[in-house]
Each structure stands twice: as C-alpha cells, then as structure tokens.
Design a protein around this motif. Sequence first.
Motif, PDB file in Angstrom:
ATOM      1  N   ASP A   1       0.827  -1.204   0.000  1.00 27.92           N
ATOM      2  CA  ASP A   1       0.000   0.000   0.000  1.00 27.92           C
ATOM      3  C   ASP A   1       0.866   1.261   0.000  1.00 27.92           C
ATOM      4  N   LYS A   2       1.962   1.217   0.752  1.00 23.50           N
ATOM      5  CA  LYS A   2       2.884   2.361   0.764  1.00 23.50           C
ATOM      6  C   LYS A   2       3.484   2.577  -0.614  1.00 23.50           C
ATOM      7  N   THR A   3       3.747   1.480  -1.314  1.00 22.53           N
ATOM      8  CA  THR A   3       4.286   1.578  -2.666  1.00 22.53           C
ATOM      9  C   THR A   3       3.269   2.225  -3.600  1.00 22.53           C
ATOM     10  N   VAL A   4       1.998   1.900  -3.409  1.00 22.97           N
ATOM     11  CA  VAL A   4       0.933   2.522  -4.209  1.00 22.97           C
ATOM     12  C   VAL A   4       0.840   4.012  -3.888  1.00 22.97           C
ATOM     13  N   ARG A   5       0.868   4.334  -2.581  1.00 21.40           N
ATOM     14  CA  ARG A   5       0.751   5.740  -2.173  1.00 21.40           C
ATOM     15  C   ARG A   5       1.917   6.586  -2.688  1.00 21.40           C
ATOM     16  N   SER A   6       3.074   5.961  -2.842  1.00 15.08           N
ATOM     17  CA  SER A   6       4.241   6.702  -3.330  1.00 15.08           C
ATOM     18  C   SER A   6       4.211   6.892  -4.841  1.00 15.08           C
ATOM     19  N   GLY A   7       3.260   6.222  -5.515  1.00 14.96           N
ATOM     20  CA  GLY A   7       3.160   6.347  -6.959  1.00 14.96           C
ATOM     21  C   GLY A   7       4.022   5.369  -7.737  1.00 14.96           C
ATOM     22  N   ARG A   8       4.716   4.462  -7.036  1.00 14.24           N
ATOM     23  CA  ARG A   8       5.590   3.510  -7.716  1.00 14.24           C
ATOM     24  C   ARG A   8       4.849   2.268  -8.217  1.00 14.24           C
ATOM     25  N   MET A   9       3.583   2.147  -7.835  1.00 14.93           N
ATOM     26  CA  MET A   9       2.778   1.012  -8.265  1.00 14.93           C
ATOM     27  C   MET A   9       1.316   1.425  -8.300  1.00 14.93           C
ATOM     28  N   GLY A  10       0.573   0.851  -9.236  1.00 14.44           N
ATOM     29  CA  GLY A  10      -0.852   1.120  -9.300  1.00 14.44           C
ATOM     30  C   GLY A  10      -1.635   0.148  -8.431  1.00 14.44           C
ATOM     31  N   GLN A  11      -2.917   0.457  -8.223  1.00 16.06           N
ATOM     32  CA  GLN A  11      -3.770  -0.408  -7.399  1.00 16.06           C
ATOM     33  C   GLN A  11      -3.900  -1.800  -8.012  1.00 16.06           C
ATOM     34  N   ASP A  12      -3.965  -1.878  -9.328  1.00 16.46           N
ATOM     35  CA  ASP A  12      -4.076  -3.181  -9.995  1.00 16.46           C
ATOM     36  C   ASP A  12      -2.834  -4.026  -9.729  1.00 16.46           C
ATOM     37  N   GLY A  13      -1.671  -3.376  -9.752  1.00 20.04           N
ATOM     38  CA  GLY A  13      -0.426  -4.085  -9.480  1.00 20.04           C
ATOM     39  C   GLY A  13      -0.379  -4.608  -8.060  1.00 20.04           C
ATOM     40  N   ARG A  14      -0.866  -3.796  -7.130  1.00 21.54           N
ATOM     41  CA  ARG A  14      -0.917  -4.209  -5.719  1.00 21.54           C
ATOM     42  C   ARG A  14      -1.830  -5.417  -5.549  1.00 21.54           C
ATOM     43  N   ASP A  15      -3.003  -5.372  -6.184  1.00 18.33           N
ATOM     44  CA  ASP A  15      -3.957  -6.484  -6.073  1.00 18.33           C
ATOM     45  C   ASP A  15      -3.399  -7.758  -6.693  1.00 18.33           C
ATOM     46  N   ASP A  16      -2.682  -7.605  -7.805  1.00 21.23           N
ATOM     47  CA  ASP A  16      -2.067  -8.762  -8.464  1.00 21.23           C
ATOM     48  C   ASP A  16      -1.013  -9.398  -7.549  1.00 21.23           C
ATOM     49  N   CYS A  17      -0.226  -8.552  -6.864  1.00 20.83           N
ATOM     50  CA  CYS A  17       0.788  -9.063  -5.928  1.00 20.83           C
ATOM     51  C   CYS A  17       0.126  -9.859  -4.804  1.00 20.83           C
ATOM     52  N   LEU A  18      -0.917  -9.314  -4.223  1.00 20.08           N
ATOM     53  CA  LEU A  18      -1.580 -10.002  -3.116  1.00 20.08           C
ATOM     54  C   LEU A  18      -2.228 -11.307  -3.568  1.00 20.08           C
ATOM     55  N   ALA A  19      -2.638 -11.371  -4.826  1.00 22.59           N
ATOM     56  CA  ALA A  19      -3.232 -12.600  -5.344  1.00 22.59           C
ATOM     57  C   ALA A  19      -2.194 -13.719  -5.439  1.00 22.59           C
ATOM     58  N   ARG A  20      -0.921 -13.345  -5.526  1.00 27.80           N
ATOM     59  CA  ARG A  20       0.154 -14.339  -5.608  1.00 27.80           C
ATOM     60  C   ARG A  20       0.803 -14.591  -4.245  1.00 27.80           C
ATOM     61  N   LEU A  21       0.228 -14.059  -3.185  1.00 24.84           N
ATOM     62  CA  LEU A  21       0.783 -14.223  -1.839  1.00 24.84           C
ATOM     63  C   LEU A  21      -0.025 -15.232  -1.032  1.00 24.84           C
ATOM     64  N   GLN A  22       0.675 -16.154  -0.393  1.00 25.42           N
ATOM     65  CA  GLN A  22       0.061 -17.083   0.556  1.00 25.42           C
ATOM     66  C   GLN A  22       0.820 -16.973   1.870  1.00 25.42           C
ATOM     67  N   THR A  23       0.125 -16.811   2.978  1.00 23.74           N
ATOM     68  CA  THR A  23       0.769 -16.836   4.288  1.00 23.74           C
ATOM     69  C   THR A  23       0.263 -18.061   5.044  1.00 23.74           C
ATOM     70  N   THR A  24       1.156 -18.708   5.746  1.00 27.10           N
ATOM     71  CA  THR A  24       0.815 -19.982   6.362  1.00 27.10           C
ATOM     72  C   THR A  24       1.639 -20.224   7.620  1.00 27.10           C
ATOM     73  N   ALA A  25       1.143 -21.127   8.441  1.00 23.91           N
ATOM     74  CA  ALA A  25       1.901 -21.600   9.602  1.00 23.91           C
ATOM     75  C   ALA A  25       2.303 -23.055   9.419  1.00 23.91           C
ATOM     76  N   GLU A  26       2.029 -23.613   8.242  1.00 22.14           N
ATOM     77  CA  GLU A  26       2.316 -25.016   7.961  1.00 22.14           C
ATOM     78  C   GLU A  26       3.553 -25.132   7.070  1.00 22.14           C
ATOM     79  N   ALA A  27       4.640 -25.653   7.625  1.00 19.99           N
ATOM     80  CA  ALA A  27       5.874 -25.797   6.860  1.00 19.99           C
ATOM     81  C   ALA A  27       5.686 -26.718   5.661  1.00 19.99           C
ATOM     82  N   ALA A  28       4.748 -27.646   5.744  1.00 22.56           N
ATOM     83  CA  ALA A  28       4.505 -28.576   4.638  1.00 22.56           C
ATOM     84  C   ALA A  28       4.051 -27.862   3.369  1.00 22.56           C
ATOM     85  N   ASP A  29       3.511 -26.637   3.509  1.00 24.16           N
ATOM     86  CA  ASP A  29       3.070 -25.869   2.340  1.00 24.16           C
ATOM     87  C   ASP A  29       4.242 -25.436   1.465  1.00 24.16           C
TER      88      ASP A  29
END
Length: 659
Positions: free
Chosen positions: A341-369
């Motif tokens: 979000d800070k990157t978007v606010r600074s103008g270095r990335m658009g909202q679509d780019g931010r959403d695309d990044c989050l779509a490729r992010l998985q957070t987990t507590a399972e090492a097997a993942d």
Amino acid sequence: MPEIRFSQSVSARREQGALVVTIDNPPVNALSAHVRSGLMAALDHATDLPTITGLVITGAGSTFIGGADIKEFGKPPMEPMLPEVIDRIETFEKPVVCSVNGSALGGGCEVALACHGRIAGEKAAFGLPEVKLGIVPGAGGTQRLPRLIGTIAAIDLIGTGRTVNVSEAVALGLADGTAADPVAAALTLLRELGAKPLRRTGLMAVPTVDAAAVSAAEAKVLARARGQSAPVEAVRLVKAAGQVDLKQGLAEERCTFLRLRDSVESAALLHVFFAERAAGKIEGLETVSPRRIETVAVVGAGLMGAGIAVSALISGCRVIALEQTKEAAAGARDRIAETLDKTVRSGRMGQDGRDDCLARLQTTAEAADLATVDLVIEAVFDDLQVKMDLFRRLDGILAPGTILATNTSYLDPDVIAAATTDPTRVVGLHFFSPANVMRLVEVVDCAKTAPDVLASALAFVKRLGKLPVVCGVTEGFIGNRIFSAYRREAELMLEDGAVPDEIDAAFEAYGFPMGIFAVNDMAGLEIAWARRKRQAATRDPAARYVEIADRLCEAGRLGRKSGRGWYAYPNGERTVDPEVTAMIKAARAAKNITPRAITAEEIMGRLLKAMVDEGTALLAEGIAARPGDIDLVMINGYGFPAHKGGPMFTAQQGKDLKS
C-alpha cells in the motif's frame, strides 16, 4: 522500396514520401561514431532528393537511443560530434520527427529534443541521467529541455537524472503523443508539420515562471546532491537557458560538460558505473544455466522478511510466507499488504499491481506448504541454533531441487548449511533493510554451494531489480566486516578525545547521509553487543578494546527503540545526551587517557583508513573478488557517497596523486 544503408548501424526505407531512418546498434543503440555519421548521411540523402518530404528517426529493438557509446569513453573524439548532428537535425529544412520506440536516454533524449516532433511508443522513456556520471548533458539538453517543458520540470529531470515514462512525458510536453505504432503516428505528424512553420526547440522562448518556484525546485535538487558538483552545475545551466540565447547557452553547457568530464567526481561515478557492470560476473559461471525460480518461500515475515516478500511479489514471483502460528501468519499478510500500500501511495505502483501481488501471496503456519517451492529465504532471528534447527526441519520437507538461502548478517552460513543433508543447495542472500527499498544484496558463495545454485541466486537477485555482489564466507561478509572495522575506529576516537556528534558531523560533511553513531542507534545497539559477547572468549587480551558501547547496553540504552542510545531522543528528536558524555569521560579516566582535540580531517582520515585496510584484507583473503565490489557494497549498503567512488577508489586516487 529497397533498404538504403548509410552506415553499419543506420539504414532507411522510403514510406509515404518520407525517409524512415532506423538505428540498429545493439544492445542499446548507443550513439557510436558510425551512428552519428549514418544520421548525417541520411540527412544528406534527404537534402539531395526533393521528393523526400521529411525524416522519421526510430530505433530497432526495445531502445530508441541509449546514450553515448561507453566504448568511446576516454578515447580521442571522432567526427561527427553529437552537437553537430543535433544542430543539423534541428536546423534541417524538412521536418524531422522521432518515433521513440523505447528508452531515449542522454544523447538519445537530446536527439529527440532537436527533432521537430516526438511520438512515443507505449514503452518509451525519456531521461538525461548525466549527473549520475558526474557530468551534465553536453549536446544541448540543458538548453532545449527548459524551452520545451519549462524551467522547473527541467531542473527536476536534469538535476536528478531521473527517467520519465510515456504518460509523464506527454503531460510535460516532452512528447507530442503516444501510439501503439509510433512510426505510423510519426509519419502522420510529419505530414501535418510539413504544412506549417517547423517547431525548432532551440528557438523557442523559455516559459516564464515564478522565481520562488524555481528556487524551491533548485533547493530540492541540491538537497539530494549532498556535495556532488554535477547537479549544481546542471541547475545553473537550466536557469541560464532563460537568460541567454541558445548559442551562448550551448557554449557554456559544452564548456561545463568538458570540465566535469575530466573531474575526479566523474571518474568516481564512472568507476561505480563500470563496477556495477562487472558485479555478479563470476569466472566459471558463464556456461552455467540458472534454475527456474517462480515460487519463493520467505520464512519469518518481520520487517526484513516482509520486505523480501514484497520485492519477490513485485518481480512477478509467487510467494509463500511462513510464520510460527496462524495469528502470526495473518499478521504477516497485513504487514506485506501495508508495505504494498505504501508503494501505491508513493506512486511507484498502481492499485491493480498491488492487487495482483496479493493474489500471488500465501501466508501460512504449515511448513509442509513449502514442499514444492523453488527457493526458500530464511529471515528469522539471527541466532545460529535457530537457523540450523530451521534448515534441519526444512531439509525433510523440501523437494531435492529447492534452493535454501540464509539472510544472516554475521553468522557462518557454512555451519548453517552443514545442518542439511545437501549443503550444495545452500547459498547466502544477505538483504539490507528495508529489503523492498535497498538495492544491495550480498550473494554469499558458501564452501559447498553448487555452481548452478550460485547462478540461480544471482539471476534471482537481478530479477528483483537489485544489485548482487558475490562474496565468500567471513563474519559480516564484505559490508558488516568493514562497518565493524570503522565503527571500532570511531569508538577508539571517543577514548582519544572526540565525542559522538563530532564524529557524526565529520561523516555527514564527507557525504554520508547519517553519522556512525546515529546509524547504530537506528539499527539497535544490542546486535553488535551480542556479537562482541560471542567474540569475548577469542579476543586478543592485548588488543585495545573500548567498553563504552557495552556500558550503554548494560544501562538499557539500546538506541532509538528504547529512546536512548549514543544520543537521547526526547519527542523522537536526536539530541546530545550529557549522560553519554559523562560515560565517555569516565572510560578515558579509567584508562588514564588524556583527551585531545581531533579535527574533522583526522576523523575522516582514520575512518577511511579503517575501511581501506579491511577492504584490502578482504581482497587478500579472496572474500571479495574486486575493489569495485567493495565500493559498491559501501555505496549501496552503507551510504558512502557515490560521487567519491567508494573507499577503495578513494585510496587508489590518493596513491595516484602521490605517485
């Protein structure tokens, strides 16, 4: 119509009555002598044929013109000179339009400025980055750009050397328009220009502007210059464009360009430029193919891990962030999202780019993942046992082809690698915080790292848009080992008679953005304290040891995070603390040291010597491959002023002057 060839790199074809001239001088269409002579020959050809209505100049490949030919640096000039070519384009009797298919940088941008019209392709970019090499534009950039886009915008672009994309170029008036097919659009514009008086940039008046606004733009550029001469001269020349005619302005620009070209500052920045081209090139890896890295796991998503994750996401990778609990994993996702979000606010990335990044992010507590990822980067607490236990656990989960990277700052990665059944897949990737901003990554070639693992690590770092510097295994690698050496020298000077703010002031006056003790407070004093305690048993009892930093830590003064360190921080503002001064005096008295005044010149002399001595040792031990690698680490990781070339360059300059 058949192709007409004017030189080895410049050809043309007739189209719609115009001559479409193409520059094909890979890899970046640099303005080599054969490009310049080819452009002159094309202009001659158009002059001789009345049926040619004008010229369109474009580039082959993904670049329009990438600036000067670095192969010509330091060699006698070859005719025709670029100012001559540009003057010929601007004064040409028939319209000349450039179809900017890609980057138009340096002399390439100056060529575009001289044309009577400019059409930008969708991937075009414009910039005059000469100040980054310690010089100013030398073929009219400082005089034509303010005439086209105004003084304030020209001060910004030339004074910082930044590059603008298509949309900003059009908004500024640097490009007349953009098109998916810029050659076709340029031909249309060429016909339109043929029916009216030609727009010759050099004959345009500089738009009038409020003096206060110009002063504000100038102050902004000079604040970033931190002692570098080229931005100062660039601003002066841009302002002069509104005060003198083109001929006078060009003469002053050329004189300034030649003077700066022969300066130590320019030599330093050229050294940095060539050092960056050499960085990451390792003998023996030329024929080694890197592994494919598409999915990256980051273990430990605190400040450092989140920054690494963001860098990988922005580069297009899929990222899995592993934390110890579900709650911590949720917090990691929030932290990564906020950084994006800070990157978007600074103008270095658009909202679509931010959403695309989050779509490729998985957070987990399972090492097997992590079982099928291509690369794992650990960014957990810098404790040897913690890291060894983690690698041991991952060893039984990950696929055999997965690369394991440790982000340790000081610990021995060979010991960490030994905790795995296959140490050949372990490499060091030492990022600098904040990892999504800092450019430098020390790529640590461990004792058993496989060549294709090292090649893969280098390729990955470059994909992130960062600067990889390869080093061998030693405590602190290149950067922190040198930092420890000059920090130790700074602490010795405290005993000898200096105080923290004097040393910091000398450091900042030299060109560093922040003094040593202020940096220590920002990073936290407990990290170095823990390291000193680890080394206590093996420390030479006869070696001089300064205990002041230990006393600070014992008193709970751990830096900014605790509100007190080498300085006090009431209301967040750094101030000299009498308590620290008293502790320093007590340490001197305990050793019967009579303090003396130490000048800023002596302070910097001793600090630079500490850097160079440690750098020389790193080269002798084979930890660093080149002096330039050390300079890059100090510039990009520790704030050494780039326009002074780094400590090893500075030392060599001193030797050259004495010889």
